[in-house]
Write a protein that holds these residues in place. Structure first.
Motif, mmCIF file in Angstrom:
data_model
loop_
_atom_site.group_PDB
_atom_site.id
_atom_site.type_symbol
_atom_site.label_atom_id
_atom_site.label_comp_id
_atom_site.label_asym_id
_atom_site.label_seq_id
_atom_site.Cartn_x
_atom_site.Cartn_y
_atom_site.Cartn_z
ATOM 1 N N LEU A 36 54.986 12.445 3.872
ATOM 2 C CA LEU A 36 56.295 13.116 3.667
ATOM 3 C C LEU A 36 57.109 12.711 4.649
ATOM 4 C CD1 LEU A 36 54.729 16.410 2.019
ATOM 5 C CD2 LEU A 36 55.295 14.148 0.776
ATOM 6 N N CYS A 37 58.435 12.031 4.605
ATOM 7 C CA CYS A 37 58.875 11.941 5.492
ATOM 8 C C CYS A 37 60.364 12.582 5.498
ATOM 9 C CB CYS A 37 59.579 10.233 5.391
ATOM 10 S SG CYS A 37 57.972 9.210 5.573
ATOM 11 N N PHE A 38 61.056 12.802 6.743
ATOM 12 C CA PHE A 38 62.498 13.493 6.626
ATOM 13 C C PHE A 38 63.048 13.016 7.902
ATOM 14 C CE2 PHE A 38 65.192 16.998 7.928
ATOM 15 C CZ PHE A 38 65.545 17.353 6.637
ATOM 16 N N TYR B 56 51.792 20.942 10.590
ATOM 17 C CA TYR B 56 51.044 20.696 9.627
ATOM 18 C C TYR B 56 51.059 22.232 8.866
ATOM 19 C CZ TYR B 56 47.204 19.632 6.471
ATOM 20 O OH TYR B 56 46.685 19.603 5.187
ATOM 21 N N ASN B 57 50.414 23.256 9.775
ATOM 22 C CA ASN B 57 50.235 24.531 9.263
ATOM 23 C C ASN B 57 51.553 25.202 8.586
ATOM 24 O OD1 ASN B 57 47.693 24.206 9.914
ATOM 25 N ND2 ASN B 57 47.832 25.223 11.781
ATOM 26 N N ALA B 58 52.636 24.944 9.217
ATOM 27 C CA ALA B 58 53.799 25.592 8.819
ATOM 28 C C ALA B 58 54.301 25.195 7.457
ATOM 29 C CB ALA B 58 55.078 25.024 9.751
ATOM 30 N N TYR C 76 63.635 23.723 5.923
ATOM 31 C CA TYR C 76 62.475 22.922 6.484
ATOM 32 C C TYR C 76 62.546 23.072 7.873
ATOM 33 C CZ TYR C 76 59.707 18.845 7.775
ATOM 34 O OH TYR C 76 58.860 17.957 8.560
ATOM 35 N N LEU C 77 63.667 22.784 8.488
ATOM 36 C CA LEU C 77 64.168 22.602 9.851
ATOM 37 C C LEU C 77 63.761 23.998 10.710
ATOM 38 C CD1 LEU C 77 67.046 20.243 10.058
ATOM 39 C CD2 LEU C 77 64.741 19.759 10.576
ATOM 40 N N LEU D 146 60.582 13.499 1.658
ATOM 41 C CA LEU D 146 60.366 15.026 1.419
ATOM 42 C C LEU D 146 61.276 15.435 0.559
ATOM 43 C CD1 LEU D 146 58.670 17.263 2.028
ATOM 44 C CD2 LEU D 146 59.890 17.625 4.144
ATOM 45 N N ASN D 147 61.026 16.108 -0.497
ATOM 46 C CA ASN D 147 62.162 16.732 -1.399
ATOM 47 C C ASN D 147 62.162 18.407 -0.840
ATOM 48 O OD1 ASN D 147 62.288 14.663 -2.963
ATOM 49 N ND2 ASN D 147 60.874 15.042 -4.220
#
Length: 421
Positions: free
Chosen positions: A334-336, A301-303, A373-374, A366-367
């Motif tokens: 938000l889904c990835f 969450y924080n990242a 992101y990863l 998630l855009n």
């Protein structure tokens, strides 16, 4: 199911000798028939810049790169959840995709199909229901009626330039309308669509509002929109910061509106980090609250959110308080693919939902640039189930929680009694 790819001019092809594959996180995987649905109306095919498409040799089972061409993905409309990313390899590892959600697409049975699922009824969010000529006329009529309301002027830009459907509803006078209120934020979301630092590598697709509205302007917009029992007016839009930072404006405006009408629903889309502010807004007569979240694990969450002076615990306490007061609460999840379906992510989120009394999960693609992101979030710690199975597990574990994509009018028995004072 054939690999879909594009040439340098953007012409799209399918390859009859190579099977399409998708990506779950950073892992290339075969696409299952049960993961495919026909390309939805309103979807758009796009080429992924600086990529090479990857497919599967049906005879050897080996992964193949199609050099000289680019990978293709689908941008799917609201109401649909992607199950896999397109299969590709970047030719420039430093490049970043524009902030969109890219979905695996294949050619099958004479048409395009995507790795996705229909998660909600998309009728109200189908662009075909927002004819531009009529919208322009309605914008002009509304601005003529409210010539000094800066919020409506701002929303006219969102509706006409960005084709924002929520903003457009303010002018069509129906369904869920927008009420942006804040130019400041208590988070620095990595994928923020309205504000990015100059060195982020990808521009914001929207412009954030740059003024502080007045209480009178808020009341005017709310009363203009809340004309039917099903109307929803929503604080917290993509073109603003965190609405609860403006609680000192929102609270008296809500009270004034509820002194005049009990029609419709007042909603806030929020990160819910400012618990005291959220409590004040709830107590002023809030009906619906949607909490934006990407993970119930602090490190993850924080990242992504990069919260300023709040924690995930504040988010949980805000949601708990709202639910206890009768507000119909949901999460904007938000889904990835390859992250949403991680074992540890699912366990933490199910625990969060049970604790906070969330009634609705709104699945949102998630855009973001996948590699960026990863690289910023924790590595997977347990099993990765796949999106389709993960959603089925949520349905089994949380049978009383609705899984959709949009803000819903709550069922009669869960509607909060309006405070007319």
């Amino acid at each position: 199911m054939n690999l879909v790819y594009a040439d340098g001019k953007g012409q799209v092809y399918d390859h009859p000798g190579i099977l399409a594959v998708g990506r779950n996180g950073d892992i290339l995987v075969e696409i299952l028939e049960e993961e495919l649905i026909p390309l939805p109306d309103g979807a758009t095919l796009v080429s992924l810049p600086e990529t090479v498409p990857v497919g599967l040799d049906p005879d050897t089972g080996e992964m193949l790169k199609l050099d000289g061409y680019t990978a293709v993905g689908a941008l799917i409309p609201q109401g649909y959840t992607r199950l896999l990313l397109p299969g590709y390899v970047k030719t420039n590892k430093d490049s970043k995709f524009p902030l969109f959600g890219y979905t695996a697409v294949v050619w099958k049975d004479g048409g395009f199909w995507i790795a996705g699922r229909k998660s909600d009824e998309p009728h109200k969010w189908n662009p075909e229901n927002f004819p531009m000529d009529e919208l322009r006329n309605r914008v002009q009529e509304t601005l003529t009626a409210f010539p000094d309301n800066r919020i409506l002027k701002h929303l006219s830009h969102c509706a006409l330039e960005y084709e924002c459907l929520t903003a457009s509803n303010n002018f069509f006078h129906r369904w869920e309308g927008s009420l942006p209120v804040s130019y400041t934020c208590n988070a620095g979301c990595y994928g923020c669509i309205s504000e990015q630092p100059e060195d982020s590598g990808f521009p914001s697709p929207q412009t954030r509002m740059n003024f502080k509205p007045t209480e009178d302007e808020l009341v005017e917009v709310m009363l203009h929109h809340l004309q039917t029992p099903e109307s929803i007016i929503s604080f917290g839009q993509g073109c603003e910061g965190e609405p609860s930072t403006m609680a000192s404006l929102i609270i008296p405006a809500m009270r004034r509106v509820r002194q005049q009408t009990d029609m419709g629903y007042i909603n806030i889309n929020t990160n819910a980090g400012l618990t005291d502010h959220i409590k004040g807004i709830v107590d002023a007569g809030l009906d619906l609250m949607r909490v934006s979240i990407i993970s119930a694990i602090d490190e993850h969450y924080n990242a992504y959110y990069r919260p300023r002076h709040y924690t995930l615990e504040n988010v949980a306490r805000s949601a708990e308080y709202a639910a206890a007061k009768g507000v119909y609460t949901s999460i904007n999840y938000l889904c990835f693919p390859g992250v949403f379906d991680r074992e540890e992510e699912m366990e933490a989120m199910i625990k969060f939902i049970r604790r906070t009394g969330i009634k609705l999960i709104q699945l949102r693609n998630l855009n973001i640039d996948p590699e960026s992101y990863l690289a910023m979030i924790p590595k997977a710690q347990g099993e990765i189930f796949g999106m389709k199975q993960a959603i089925e597990i949520y349905q089994q574990e949380l049978p009383d929680v609705i899984i959709g994509s949009f803000t819903h009018v709550p069922p009669q028995e869960l509607r909060r009694r309006k405070n007319l004072v």
